[in-house]
Motif scaffolding. Structure first.
Motif, PDB file in Angstrom:
ATOM      1  N   ILE A 236      10.335   2.897  -3.771  1.00 24.49           N
ATOM      2  CA  ILE A 236       9.631   3.994  -4.184  1.00 24.49           C
ATOM      3  C   ILE A 236       8.210   4.022  -3.851  1.00 24.49           C
ATOM      4  O   ILE A 236       7.445   3.248  -3.972  1.00 24.49           O
ATOM      5  CB  ILE A 236       9.520   4.169  -5.883  1.00 24.49           C
ATOM      6  CG1 ILE A 236      11.050   3.741  -6.223  1.00 24.49           C
ATOM      7  CG2 ILE A 236       9.107   5.549  -6.170  1.00 24.49           C
ATOM      8  CD1 ILE A 236      11.170   3.854  -7.949  1.00 24.49           C
ATOM      9  N   GLY A 237       7.851   5.125  -2.883  1.00 23.56           N
ATOM     10  CA  GLY A 237       6.896   5.370  -2.321  1.00 23.56           C
ATOM     11  C   GLY A 237       5.661   6.070  -3.261  1.00 23.56           C
ATOM     12  O   GLY A 237       6.060   6.534  -4.444  1.00 23.56           O
ATOM     13  N   ARG A 238       4.375   5.807  -2.897  1.00 26.31           N
ATOM     14  CA  ARG A 238       3.305   6.401  -3.775  1.00 26.31           C
ATOM     15  C   ARG A 238       3.659   7.819  -3.735  1.00 26.31           C
ATOM     16  O   ARG A 238       3.758   8.658  -2.687  1.00 26.31           O
ATOM     17  CB  ARG A 238       1.836   6.290  -2.880  1.00 26.31           C
ATOM     18  CG  ARG A 238       0.845   6.725  -3.772  1.00 26.31           C
ATOM     19  CD  ARG A 238      -0.263   6.500  -2.753  1.00 26.31           C
ATOM     20  NE  ARG A 238      -0.287   5.317  -2.048  1.00 26.31           N
ATOM     21  CZ  ARG A 238      -1.527   4.454  -1.855  1.00 26.31           C
ATOM     22  NH1 ARG A 238      -2.543   4.947  -2.480  1.00 26.31           N
ATOM     23  NH2 ARG A 238      -1.413   3.328  -1.049  1.00 26.31           N
ATOM     24  N   GLY A 239       3.631   8.361  -5.050  1.00 23.15           N
ATOM     25  CA  GLY A 239       3.886   9.813  -5.504  1.00 23.15           C
ATOM     26  C   GLY A 239       5.183  10.258  -5.553  1.00 23.15           C
ATOM     27  O   GLY A 239       5.560  11.352  -5.634  1.00 23.15           O
TER      28      GLY A 239
ATOM     29  N   ASP B 243       5.136   5.704 -13.828  1.00 21.12           N
ATOM     30  CA  ASP B 243       5.914   6.576 -15.006  1.00 21.12           C
ATOM     31  C   ASP B 243       7.315   6.223 -15.212  1.00 21.12           C
ATOM     32  O   ASP B 243       7.952   6.319 -14.017  1.00 21.12           O
ATOM     33  CB  ASP B 243       5.540   7.830 -15.224  1.00 21.12           C
ATOM     34  CG  ASP B 243       4.175   8.454 -15.214  1.00 21.12           C
ATOM     35  OD1 ASP B 243       3.328   7.725 -15.642  1.00 21.12           O
ATOM     36  OD2 ASP B 243       3.816   9.440 -14.718  1.00 21.12           O
ATOM     37  N   LEU B 244       7.821   5.786 -16.329  1.00 22.17           N
ATOM     38  CA  LEU B 244       9.298   5.810 -16.579  1.00 22.17           C
ATOM     39  C   LEU B 244       9.785   6.646 -17.391  1.00 22.17           C
ATOM     40  O   LEU B 244       9.220   6.647 -18.587  1.00 22.17           O
ATOM     41  CB  LEU B 244       9.366   4.145 -16.744  1.00 22.17           C
ATOM     42  CG  LEU B 244      10.723   3.641 -16.955  1.00 22.17           C
ATOM     43  CD1 LEU B 244      10.691   2.324 -16.578  1.00 22.17           C
ATOM     44  CD2 LEU B 244      11.184   3.585 -18.437  1.00 22.17           C
TER      45      LEU B 244
ATOM     46  N   ASP C   5       0.903  -1.458   0.016  1.00 21.91           N
ATOM     47  CA  ASP C   5      -0.054   0.014   0.024  1.00 21.91           C
ATOM     48  C   ASP C   5       1.074   1.276  -0.092  1.00 21.91           C
ATOM     49  O   ASP C   5       0.540   2.265  -0.539  1.00 21.91           O
ATOM     50  CB  ASP C   5      -0.911  -0.106   1.074  1.00 21.91           C
ATOM     51  CG  ASP C   5      -2.019  -1.097   1.223  1.00 21.91           C
ATOM     52  OD1 ASP C   5      -2.499  -1.577  -0.217  1.00 21.91           O
ATOM     53  OD2 ASP C   5      -2.364  -1.303   2.225  1.00 21.91           O
ATOM     54  N   GLU C   6       2.275   1.028   0.493  1.00 25.76           N
ATOM     55  CA  GLU C   6       2.799   2.279   0.746  1.00 25.76           C
ATOM     56  C   GLU C   6       3.761   2.576  -0.631  1.00 25.76           C
ATOM     57  O   GLU C   6       4.362   3.818  -0.842  1.00 25.76           O
ATOM     58  CB  GLU C   6       3.666   2.232   1.913  1.00 25.76           C
ATOM     59  CG  GLU C   6       3.203   2.198   3.237  1.00 25.76           C
ATOM     60  CD  GLU C   6       2.674   0.901   3.460  1.00 25.76           C
ATOM     61  OE1 GLU C   6       2.965  -0.162   3.103  1.00 25.76           O
ATOM     62  OE2 GLU C   6       1.395   0.894   4.144  1.00 25.76           O
ATOM     63  N   GLY C   7       3.956   1.129  -1.284  1.00 27.58           N
ATOM     64  CA  GLY C   7       4.938   1.675  -2.464  1.00 27.58           C
ATOM     65  C   GLY C   7       5.241   0.574  -3.308  1.00 27.58           C
ATOM     66  O   GLY C   7       4.715  -0.557  -3.118  1.00 27.58           O
ATOM     67  N   MET C   8       6.337   0.703  -4.146  1.00 29.89           N
ATOM     68  CA  MET C   8       6.739  -0.701  -4.702  1.00 29.89           C
ATOM     69  C   MET C   8       8.200  -0.861  -4.655  1.00 29.89           C
ATOM     70  O   MET C   8       8.967   0.178  -4.237  1.00 29.89           O
ATOM     71  CB  MET C   8       6.532  -0.677  -6.133  1.00 29.89           C
ATOM     72  CG  MET C   8       7.094   0.335  -7.200  1.00 29.89           C
ATOM     73  SD  MET C   8       6.689   0.037  -8.635  1.00 29.89           S
ATOM     74  CE  MET C   8       7.816   1.195  -9.544  1.00 29.89           C
TER      75      MET C   8
ATOM     76  N   LYS D 188       8.342   7.201 -11.254  1.00 31.54           N
ATOM     77  CA  LYS D 188       7.461   7.901 -10.471  1.00 31.54           C
ATOM     78  C   LYS D 188       6.333   6.948 -10.169  1.00 31.54           C
ATOM     79  O   LYS D 188       5.698   6.669 -11.158  1.00 31.54           O
ATOM     80  CB  LYS D 188       7.055   9.237 -10.821  1.00 31.54           C
ATOM     81  CG  LYS D 188       6.155   9.777  -9.866  1.00 31.54           C
ATOM     82  CD  LYS D 188       5.780  11.317 -10.441  1.00 31.54           C
ATOM     83  CE  LYS D 188       4.673  11.780  -9.205  1.00 31.54           C
ATOM     84  NZ  LYS D 188       4.495  13.270  -9.650  1.00 31.54           N
ATOM     85  N   VAL D 189       5.897   6.588  -9.225  1.00 33.19           N
ATOM     86  CA  VAL D 189       4.961   5.805  -8.784  1.00 33.19           C
ATOM     87  C   VAL D 189       3.695   6.813  -8.469  1.00 33.19           C
ATOM     88  O   VAL D 189       3.373   7.578  -7.794  1.00 33.19           O
ATOM     89  CB  VAL D 189       5.069   5.179  -7.285  1.00 33.19           C
ATOM     90  CG1 VAL D 189       3.849   4.347  -6.771  1.00 33.19           C
ATOM     91  CG2 VAL D 189       6.381   4.057  -7.496  1.00 33.19           C
ATOM     92  N   THR D 190       2.687   6.608  -9.511  1.00 31.62           N
ATOM     93  CA  THR D 190       1.603   7.515  -9.478  1.00 31.62           C
ATOM     94  C   THR D 190       0.398   6.919  -8.758  1.00 31.62           C
ATOM     95  O   THR D 190      -0.373   7.773  -8.235  1.00 31.62           O
ATOM     96  CB  THR D 190       1.080   7.698 -11.034  1.00 31.62           C
ATOM     97  OG1 THR D 190       0.995   6.596 -11.583  1.00 31.62           O
ATOM     98  CG2 THR D 190       2.291   8.439 -11.915  1.00 31.62           C
ATOM     99  N   SER D 191       0.038   5.673  -8.697  1.00 30.01           N
ATOM    100  CA  SER D 191      -0.864   5.091  -8.117  1.00 30.01           C
ATOM    101  C   SER D 191      -0.576   3.709  -7.345  1.00 30.01           C
ATOM    102  O   SER D 191      -0.040   3.122  -8.204  1.00 30.01           O
ATOM    103  CB  SER D 191      -2.350   5.241  -8.524  1.00 30.01           C
ATOM    104  OG  SER D 191      -2.465   4.348  -9.599  1.00 30.01           O
TER     105      SER D 191
END
Length: 102
Positions: free
Chosen positions: A74-77, A100-101, A59-62, A88-91
């Motif tokens: 990388i966290g959300r946002g 986005d890469l 839930d926090e990132g990937m 950039k983690v968008t959602s």
């Protein structure tokens, strides 16, 4: 004994479908920027001629690595440079992450 073979076959097929049905990915690239959606972690996909491995989605990132780099969380946002690309983690929605890469 005649019933055991079809039942085992159905169970094996059902298990295989469960394993393969949990993962998917898609991407769309425009002007050097790619929008990527990954459902289910443990996947490696090719984006802009690099191998992107999404090893964990929370839930926090990937957690991701690019072309065998060290894993980066990388966290959300958030945005981070991973190897030669910016991500950039968008959602995040459950087991699905969008990023986005460039």
């Amino acid at each position: 004994m005649k019933r055991a073979v079809p039942v085992l076959s159905v169970l094996a097929l059902s298990g295989a479908l469960l394993l393969t049905g949990c993962q998917s990915n898609s991407q769309r690239c425009v002007n050097g920027k790619c929008h990527v959606t990954v459902t289910g972690d443990g996947q490696t996909l090719s984006v802009k001629e690099v191998d992107v491995a999404v090893t964990r989605i929370t839930d926090e990132g990937m957690t991701v690595s690019v072309d065998g780099s060290a894993p980066a969380r990388i966290g959300r946002g958030e945005s981070a440079r991973v190897a030669s690309v910016m991500i950039k983690v968008t959602s995040i929605d459950g087991r699905t992450v969008k990023f986005d890469l460039e």
